[in-house]
Design a protein around this motif. Structure first.
Motif, PDB file in Angstrom:
ATOM      1  N   ARG A  75       0.834  -1.205   0.000  1.00 37.45           N
ATOM      2  CA  ARG A  75       0.000   0.000   0.000  1.00 37.45           C
ATOM      3  C   ARG A  75       0.866   1.252   0.000  1.00 37.45           C
ATOM      4  O   ARG A  75       0.527   2.246  -0.656  1.00 37.45           O
ATOM      5  CB  ARG A  75      -0.937  -0.007   1.215  1.00 37.45           C
ATOM      6  CG  ARG A  75      -2.045  -1.048   1.138  1.00 37.45           C
ATOM      7  CD  ARG A  75      -3.113  -0.822   2.196  1.00 37.45           C
ATOM      8  NE  ARG A  75      -2.596  -0.916   3.549  1.00 37.45           N
ATOM      9  CZ  ARG A  75      -2.527  -2.040   4.247  1.00 37.45           C
ATOM     10  NH1 ARG A  75      -2.934  -3.193   3.705  1.00 37.45           N
ATOM     11  NH2 ARG A  75      -2.069  -2.042   5.484  1.00 37.45           N
ATOM     12  N   CYS A  76       1.979   1.211   0.722  1.00 36.52           N
ATOM     13  CA  CYS A  76       2.894   2.361   0.730  1.00 36.52           C
ATOM     14  C   CYS A  76       3.438   2.631  -0.673  1.00 36.52           C
ATOM     15  O   CYS A  76       3.491   3.776  -1.129  1.00 36.52           O
ATOM     16  CB  CYS A  76       4.051   2.104   1.695  1.00 36.52           C
ATOM     17  SG  CYS A  76       3.613   2.146   3.440  1.00 36.52           S
ATOM     18  N   THR A  79       0.743   4.026  -3.046  1.00 35.44           N
ATOM     19  CA  THR A  79       0.360   5.421  -2.786  1.00 35.44           C
ATOM     20  C   THR A  79       1.545   6.374  -2.792  1.00 35.44           C
ATOM     21  O   THR A  79       1.387   7.554  -2.489  1.00 35.44           O
ATOM     22  CB  THR A  79      -0.387   5.533  -1.441  1.00 35.44           C
ATOM     23  OG1 THR A  79       0.391   4.908  -0.410  1.00 35.44           O
ATOM     24  CG2 THR A  79      -1.743   4.852  -1.517  1.00 35.44           C
ATOM     25  N   ASP A  92      -2.701  12.797   7.981  1.00 35.46           N
ATOM     26  CA  ASP A  92      -2.867  11.660   8.888  1.00 35.46           C
ATOM     27  C   ASP A  92      -3.773  10.584   8.289  1.00 35.46           C
ATOM     28  O   ASP A  92      -3.518   9.387   8.445  1.00 35.46           O
ATOM     29  CB  ASP A  92      -3.452  12.127  10.221  1.00 35.46           C
ATOM     30  CG  ASP A  92      -2.478  12.969  11.027  1.00 35.46           C
ATOM     31  OD1 ASP A  92      -1.272  12.968  10.698  1.00 35.46           O
ATOM     32  OD2 ASP A  92      -2.920  13.624  11.989  1.00 35.46           O
ATOM     33  N   GLU A  93      -4.828  11.002   7.603  1.00 32.68           N
ATOM     34  CA  GLU A  93      -5.784  10.045   7.056  1.00 32.68           C
ATOM     35  C   GLU A  93      -5.146   9.201   5.961  1.00 32.68           C
ATOM     36  O   GLU A  93      -5.396   7.989   5.865  1.00 32.68           O
ATOM     37  CB  GLU A  93      -7.010  10.774   6.512  1.00 32.68           C
ATOM     38  CG  GLU A  93      -8.177   9.864   6.148  1.00 32.68           C
ATOM     39  CD  GLU A  93      -8.696   9.061   7.333  1.00 32.68           C
ATOM     40  OE1 GLU A  93      -9.176   7.929   7.113  1.00 32.68           O
ATOM     41  OE2 GLU A  93      -8.601   9.553   8.487  1.00 32.68           O
ATOM     42  N   THR A  94      -4.303   9.811   5.142  1.00 37.61           N
ATOM     43  CA  THR A  94      -3.619   9.074   4.082  1.00 37.61           C
ATOM     44  C   THR A  94      -2.684   8.020   4.675  1.00 37.61           C
ATOM     45  O   THR A  94      -2.642   6.874   4.212  1.00 37.61           O
ATOM     46  CB  THR A  94      -2.822  10.030   3.189  1.00 37.61           C
ATOM     47  OG1 THR A  94      -3.721  10.962   2.572  1.00 37.61           O
ATOM     48  CG2 THR A  94      -2.067   9.283   2.103  1.00 37.61           C
ATOM     49  N   LYS A  96      -2.922   6.695   7.667  1.00 28.89           N
ATOM     50  CA  LYS A  96      -3.742   5.684   8.328  1.00 28.89           C
ATOM     51  C   LYS A  96      -4.294   4.695   7.314  1.00 28.89           C
ATOM     52  O   LYS A  96      -4.305   3.476   7.552  1.00 28.89           O
ATOM     53  CB  LYS A  96      -4.883   6.353   9.096  1.00 28.89           C
ATOM     54  CG  LYS A  96      -5.780   5.378   9.845  1.00 28.89           C
ATOM     55  CD  LYS A  96      -6.880   6.118  10.598  1.00 28.89           C
ATOM     56  CE  LYS A  96      -7.793   5.157  11.333  1.00 28.89           C
ATOM     57  NZ  LYS A  96      -8.876   5.876  12.060  1.00 28.89           N
ATOM     58  N   HIS A  97      -4.744   5.174   6.176  1.00 28.81           N
ATOM     59  CA  HIS A  97      -5.284   4.303   5.131  1.00 28.81           C
ATOM     60  C   HIS A  97      -4.215   3.350   4.605  1.00 28.81           C
ATOM     61  O   HIS A  97      -4.505   2.192   4.264  1.00 28.81           O
ATOM     62  CB  HIS A  97      -5.846   5.140   3.986  1.00 28.81           C
ATOM     63  CG  HIS A  97      -6.407   4.312   2.857  1.00 28.81           C
ATOM     64  ND1 HIS A  97      -7.592   3.630   2.957  1.00 28.81           N
ATOM     65  CD2 HIS A  97      -5.913   4.042   1.606  1.00 28.81           C
ATOM     66  CE1 HIS A  97      -7.816   2.979   1.823  1.00 28.81           C
ATOM     67  NE2 HIS A  97      -6.808   3.212   0.996  1.00 28.81           N
ATOM     68  N   ALA A  98      -2.971   3.814   4.553  1.00 26.52           N
ATOM     69  CA  ALA A  98      -1.878   2.958   4.091  1.00 26.52           C
ATOM     70  C   ALA A  98      -1.542   1.883   5.109  1.00 26.52           C
ATOM     71  O   ALA A  98      -0.977   0.841   4.761  1.00 26.52           O
ATOM     72  CB  ALA A  98      -0.642   3.794   3.792  1.00 26.52           C
ATOM     73  N   GLY A  99      -1.876   2.143   6.384  1.00 29.55           N
ATOM     74  CA  GLY A  99      -1.606   1.148   7.418  1.00 29.55           C
ATOM     75  C   GLY A  99      -0.787   1.648   8.588  1.00 29.55           C
ATOM     76  O   GLY A  99      -0.522   0.900   9.528  1.00 29.55           O
ATOM     77  N   SER A 101      -0.028   3.135  11.984  1.00 27.02           N
ATOM     78  CA  SER A 101      -0.634   3.508  13.253  1.00 27.02           C
ATOM     79  C   SER A 101      -0.175   4.930  13.587  1.00 27.02           C
ATOM     80  O   SER A 101       0.730   5.477  12.931  1.00 27.02           O
ATOM     81  CB  SER A 101      -0.186   2.552  14.359  1.00 27.02           C
ATOM     82  OG  SER A 101       1.221   2.664  14.550  1.00 27.02           O
TER      83      SER A 101
END
Length: 216
Positions: A75-76, A79, A92-94, A96-99, A101
């Motif tokens: 995912r990293c 993106t 932060d949301e991006t 978090k979506h990538a994984g 914490s």
């Protein structure tokens, strides 16, 4: 690289032949490694390029399974969160979506602004590499060991805090319980200067016995 620098950093693992050489040496001093090779076949090279991306990948893999770490890293990559500028620009949301914490996002951002000289790490002895890496926020001994073994190719690194390594050692050496990190380093002492190859053998044995991967 100068002869002095090579003497300082010791052997490097660059090819499958290097792994095979180390495994043959280990098999002579500890027959159980020869037994592992016989049942698992050649042990994986597991080399990767060094630099920010490799160290970030090690941070991403902290305290999660190999399968989860692989999915996280995919995912990293998808993106574009694999270079300092892109990571720092992400909200932060991006992350978090990538994984990431909250804690790992903090570590990743700290790494993105750190003044690490990745080229210099390639010329430093193992203990100095570990000291410089563990001085960074969020980088403990396991992460530093993984970077030194996989990205720098150091032949004598033992990731003694790795769960799969200690579990494989418990099984292979018929220990009553998993060795602590201190006990694992003591057990691995005689395996120098090929402790990183021994770790590869233990990961291979873990995968053979548990039917799942045990290394990034």
């Amino acid at each position: 690289m100068s002869g002095f620098a090579m003497k300082e950093i010791g052997r490097l693992i660059e090819t499958d032949a290097d792994v095979a050489e180390g495994a043959a040496w280990l098999g002579r001093i500890e027959p159980r490694f020869a037994d592992v090779w016989a049942v698992t076949g050649p042990w994986p090279l597991r080399r990767r390029s060094g630099g920010f991306e490799a160290l970030l990948q090690a941070i991403a893999g902290q305290q999660i399974s190999t399968a989860s770490a692989s999915a996280f890293w995919a995912r990293c990559v998808a993106t574009g969160l694999t270079n300092p500028a892109t990571l720092l620009a992400a909200d932060d949301e991006t992350l978090k979506h990538a994984g990431f914490s909250r804690q790992k996002a903090r570590y990743a951002r700290a790494l993105a602004v750190a003044a690490l000289d990745y080229g210099a790490l390639e010329t430093l002895p193992d203990d100095r590499v570990i000291a410089l890496l563990t001085a960074q926020l969020g980088i403990g001994r396991w992460t530093a060991d993984i970077y030194a073994a996989f990205a720098l190719g150091r032949a004598d690194i033992m990731p003694a805090g790795d769960l799969a390594v200690v579990e494989a050692a418990r099984l292979l050496f018929d220990l009553p319980e998993r060795p602590t990190e201190t006990q694992m380093r003591a057990l691995a002492g005689p395996w120098a200067p090929w402790r990183a190859v021994a770790a590869r053998g233990l990961w291979a044995y873990y995968a053979h016995v548990k039917k799942r991967e045990g290394a990034l």
